[in-house]
Design a protein around this motif. Structure first.
Motif, PDB file in Angstrom:
ATOM      1  N   UNK A 330       0.831  -1.198   0.000  1.00  0.00           N
ATOM      2  CA  UNK A 330       0.000   0.000   0.000  1.00  0.00           C
ATOM      3  C   UNK A 330       0.867   1.250   0.000  1.00  0.00           C
ATOM      4  N   UNK A 331       1.952   1.213   0.738  1.00  0.00           N
ATOM      5  CA  UNK A 331       2.865   2.360   0.756  1.00  0.00           C
ATOM      6  C   UNK A 331       3.462   2.596  -0.628  1.00  0.00           C
ATOM      7  N   UNK A 332       3.807   1.507  -1.310  1.00  0.00           N
ATOM      8  CA  UNK A 332       4.345   1.649  -2.666  1.00  0.00           C
ATOM      9  C   UNK A 332       3.293   2.200  -3.624  1.00  0.00           C
ATOM     10  N   UNK A 333       2.024   1.834  -3.407  1.00  0.00           N
ATOM     11  CA  UNK A 333       0.935   2.380  -4.229  1.00  0.00           C
ATOM     12  C   UNK A 333       0.836   3.891  -4.058  1.00  0.00           C
ATOM     13  N   UNK A 334       0.926   4.345  -2.806  1.00  0.00           N
ATOM     14  CA  UNK A 334       0.846   5.791  -2.539  1.00  0.00           C
ATOM     15  C   UNK A 334       2.063   6.493  -3.138  1.00  0.00           C
ATOM     16  N   UNK A 335       3.243   5.867  -3.010  1.00  0.00           N
ATOM     17  CA  UNK A 335       4.456   6.456  -3.588  1.00  0.00           C
ATOM     18  C   UNK A 335       4.312   6.584  -5.098  1.00  0.00           C
ATOM     19  N   UNK A 336       3.751   5.557  -5.738  1.00  0.00           N
ATOM     20  CA  UNK A 336       3.545   5.606  -7.189  1.00  0.00           C
ATOM     21  C   UNK A 336       2.612   6.756  -7.564  1.00  0.00           C
ATOM     22  N   UNK A 337       1.577   6.972  -6.783  1.00  0.00           N
ATOM     23  CA  UNK A 337       0.653   8.093  -7.021  1.00  0.00           C
ATOM     24  C   UNK A 337       1.392   9.431  -6.922  1.00  0.00           C
ATOM     25  N   UNK A 338       2.204   9.583  -5.888  1.00  0.00           N
ATOM     26  CA  UNK A 338       2.950  10.835  -5.700  1.00  0.00           C
ATOM     27  C   UNK A 338       3.882  11.087  -6.878  1.00  0.00           C
ATOM     28  N   UNK A 339       4.538  10.025  -7.356  1.00  0.00           N
ATOM     29  CA  UNK A 339       5.523  10.197  -8.420  1.00  0.00           C
ATOM     30  C   UNK A 339       4.898  10.328  -9.807  1.00  0.00           C
ATOM     31  N   UNK A 340       3.847   9.567 -10.084  1.00  0.00           N
ATOM     32  CA  UNK A 340       3.314   9.520 -11.446  1.00  0.00           C
ATOM     33  C   UNK A 340       2.177  10.498 -11.692  1.00  0.00           C
ATOM     34  N   UNK A 341       1.435  10.877 -10.652  1.00  0.00           N
ATOM     35  CA  UNK A 341       0.306  11.770 -10.855  1.00  0.00           C
ATOM     36  C   UNK A 341       0.503  13.146 -10.233  1.00  0.00           C
ATOM     37  N   UNK A 342       1.350  13.227  -9.218  1.00  0.00           N
ATOM     38  CA  UNK A 342       1.680  14.532  -8.634  1.00  0.00           C
ATOM     39  C   UNK A 342       3.072  14.985  -9.067  1.00  0.00           C
ATOM     40  N   UNK A 343       3.775  14.135  -9.793  1.00  0.00           N
ATOM     41  CA  UNK A 343       5.064  14.475 -10.409  1.00  0.00           C
ATOM     42  C   UNK A 343       6.085  14.980  -9.392  1.00  0.00           C
ATOM     43  N   UNK A 344       6.120  14.313  -8.247  1.00  0.00           N
ATOM     44  CA  UNK A 344       7.132  14.637  -7.238  1.00  0.00           C
ATOM     45  C   UNK A 344       7.960  13.386  -6.975  1.00  0.00           C
ATOM     46  N   UNK A 345       9.270  13.514  -7.109  1.00  0.00           N
ATOM     47  CA  UNK A 345      10.159  12.364  -6.971  1.00  0.00           C
ATOM     48  C   UNK A 345      11.276  12.649  -5.969  1.00  0.00           C
ATOM     49  N   UNK A 346      11.695  11.573  -5.313  1.00  0.00           N
ATOM     50  CA  UNK A 346      12.861  11.637  -4.435  1.00  0.00           C
ATOM     51  C   UNK A 346      13.689  10.390  -4.732  1.00  0.00           C
ATOM     52  N   UNK A 347      14.953  10.573  -5.035  1.00  0.00           N
ATOM     53  CA  UNK A 347      15.779   9.491  -5.572  1.00  0.00           C
ATOM     54  C   UNK A 347      15.766   8.241  -4.700  1.00  0.00           C
ATOM     55  N   UNK A 348      15.829   8.407  -3.370  1.00  0.00           N
ATOM     56  CA  UNK A 348      15.960   7.236  -2.492  1.00  0.00           C
ATOM     57  C   UNK A 348      14.669   6.881  -1.786  1.00  0.00           C
ATOM     58  N   UNK A 349      13.522   7.415  -2.249  1.00  0.00           N
ATOM     59  CA  UNK A 349      12.260   7.197  -1.526  1.00  0.00           C
ATOM     60  C   UNK A 349      11.915   5.719  -1.427  1.00  0.00           C
ATOM     61  N   UNK A 350      12.122   4.969  -2.508  1.00  0.00           N
ATOM     62  CA  UNK A 350      11.748   3.551  -2.508  1.00  0.00           C
ATOM     63  C   UNK A 350      12.602   2.728  -1.541  1.00  0.00           C
TER      64      UNK A 350
END
Length: 510
Positions: A330-350
């Motif tokens: 579920x956390x990875x799902x939320x991270x994917x939403x932040x990165x792919x739909x809100x276009x915010x990325x952090x290199x080491x987030x995963x």
């Protein structure tokens, strides 16, 4: 060293000695350039919608409005129209009396097409004893311009753009301010009310209020709603001190400190005081006549629909994160939403631990949100959409001005020059959190994104400190999403002759 008189002067403005010293230090040190990742483009930070998606987003916005939410249309309207008439002021002071430049010739050749021509003709009759047609026949051009610009006439050289007659209709003319009232009825009204807020200069407040008293009731009857029209002024505490070229405080002839308006970024203070669920932001001069409003209205509904769609998902995820019992999937799902739909990325987030990822996601999601319309770049001066590195190491979407980019970095200059889209100032904002509490917008300003400009006063050069722009650094830490909107939704009036463009001709003239 500040004198007792200086301290009294800044206290009256609501500025502390610490703030003043910090401003002078910023002027001396300058501001760092931003680090760019890429110019935003379709598929990489800019959303393009199809007919079906637009219809669905419009339905989402209609459903949201039906809930009786508080919606405000926020219009920066404090700028004077003097720059709009720069060429005509130059004509008044020119050594020649007949139109000579292309601009002047265009103005006079098409004078009957301006919405304000009847009001101008009446002023010419009152002051010169002749109509415009007679003055043109006599080759008396400068009296016409004087009656347009000066106090004895329409005073257009000193009024704000919002009070100028922009468009002509069969039943009369409308000012830019009135066009915003009409727009508000079309996409920003809820529960039978349309809330419109104008930021104005103190000297023009009474004139705006007078026009509201004269016009609001009739527009309310026309659209079957009640207008709530409010005003605010740029706060003196947001003015910035000017400096000499050696970075010491610039002083007026009487020895007092010189303060200057800090730019439109100062309006984050005004926006912060707006109590609303959704706020539309659009400049005062970007309006069109009714015959062209359908496209503008559709895309306002689209970007507002996307805002409330994304906000609902953000709020749902924040509530889940509050529960605290999420598995990694579920956390990875939320991270994917932040990165792919809100276009915010952090290199080491995963690679973060579960607890670290929860904290990171909660912080990224719990902030103000804006969806911004952007148009295809046609060479207009101004800012554009970029993916930019933030101070915390994340990459997110920002609207950048050319002054924020290091001109010595060839790659960054190329990115800026080859950017596919342009910022027309077409924003819809959500400024409350998932618990219904307003964000303190001042907490989301990147103070390191101001800039220094060079001006002069009474023949003396000075350095002026510009605050982070309202839609630039003042919203740097917001969630930002860009949507492509048609060029037809962007029709600013930068010069008086722009009113001659087909997009500003309200009705066919005979």
């Amino acid at each position: 060293m500040l004198s007792e008189k200086d301290l009294q002067q800044i206290a009256l403005r609501g500025i502390s000695e610490e703030q003043l010293n910090a401003q002078l230090q910023q002027i001396e040190q300058g501001f760092p350039f931003l680090r760019l990742d890429a110019a935003a483009s379709i598929g990489n930070g800019i959303v393009a919608t199809d007919v079906e998606q637009r219809a669905e987003l419009c339905r989402e916005w209609d459903d949201y409005k039906a809930e009786g939410k508080s919606i405000v249309k926020f219009v920066p309207a404090s700028g004077a129209a003097s720059r709009m008439f720069k060429d005509m002021f130059a004509f008044l002071s020119a050594p020649y009396d007949a139109p000579t430049t292309d601009f002047e010739k265009t103005f006079f050749a098409n004078i009957r097409k301006f919405a304000f021509r009847e009001a101008l003709c009446k002023k010419c009759q009152d002051n010169e004893g002749k109509h415009i047609r007679e003055l043109l026949a006599d080759e008396s051009y400068k009296p016409i311009v004087a009656n347009m610009l000066e106090t004895k006439g329409l005073n257009y050289g000193f009024l704000p753009k919002g009070l100028l007659q922009f468009h002509e209709y069969e039943d009369g003319v409308r000012t830019a301010m009135e066009e915003h009232l009409v727009e508000a009825a079309q996409y920003a009204a809820s529960d039978g009310k349309a809330n419109v807020h104008f930021t104005v200069s103190h000297e023009h407040l009474a004139l705006f209020q007078q026009m509201v008293n004269e016009k609001a009731e009739s527009y309310g009857k026309k659209f079957g709603l009640q207008y709530n029209i409010t005003f605010s002024e740029q706060k003196p505490s947001t003015d910035t001190v000017a400096a000499n070229m050696d970075n010491t405080p610039f002083r007026n002839d009487d020895g007092s400190l010189l303060f200057r308006p800090g730019g439109h970024g100062a309006l984050i203070e005004n926006l912060n005081e707006i109590d609303a669920d959704v706020v539309f932001i659009k400049n005062i001069d970007n309006v069109v006549p009714d015959r062209l409003k359908d496209e503008t209205t559709e895309y306002k509904n689209v970007i507002a629909g996307l805002l409330v769609h994304l906000q609902k998902r953000v709020f749902d995820y924040l509530r889940l994160l509050d529960k605290g019992d999420l598995d990694r999937r579920k956390l990875d799902e939320i991270l994917h939403f932040v990165e792919s739909e809100l276009f915010c990325r952090k290199a080491d987030a995963a690679n973060l631990s579960d607890d670290g990822l929860k904290a990171y996601l909660h912080k990224r999601l719990n902030r103000p949100m804006r969806v911004c319309g952007v148009v295809k770049n046609v060479g207009e001066p101004g800012g554009g959409p970029f993916l930019t590195y933030n101070q915390d190491g994340t990459v997110s979407l920002q609207i950048l001005e050319s002054s924020q980019i290091d001109k010595n970095n060839e790659e960054y200059v190329r990115m800026f020059n080859e950017g596919t889209h342009f910022n027309p100032v077409d924003l819809v904002c959500a400024t409350k959190d998932y618990k219904g509490q307003p964000f303190n917008l001042k907490d989301y300003v990147d103070r390191q994104t101001g800039f220094i400009s060079y001006k002069s006063k009474n023949g003396r050069e000075l350095k002026a400190l510009e605050l982070p722009g309202l839609w630039n650094g003042a919203m740097s830490d917001w969630i930002t999403v860009f949507v492509e909107v048609p060029l037809g939704t962007f029709n600013p009036v930068k010069t008086v002759n722009d009113l001659l463009r087909p997009q500003h001709q309200g009705k066919a003239l005979h």
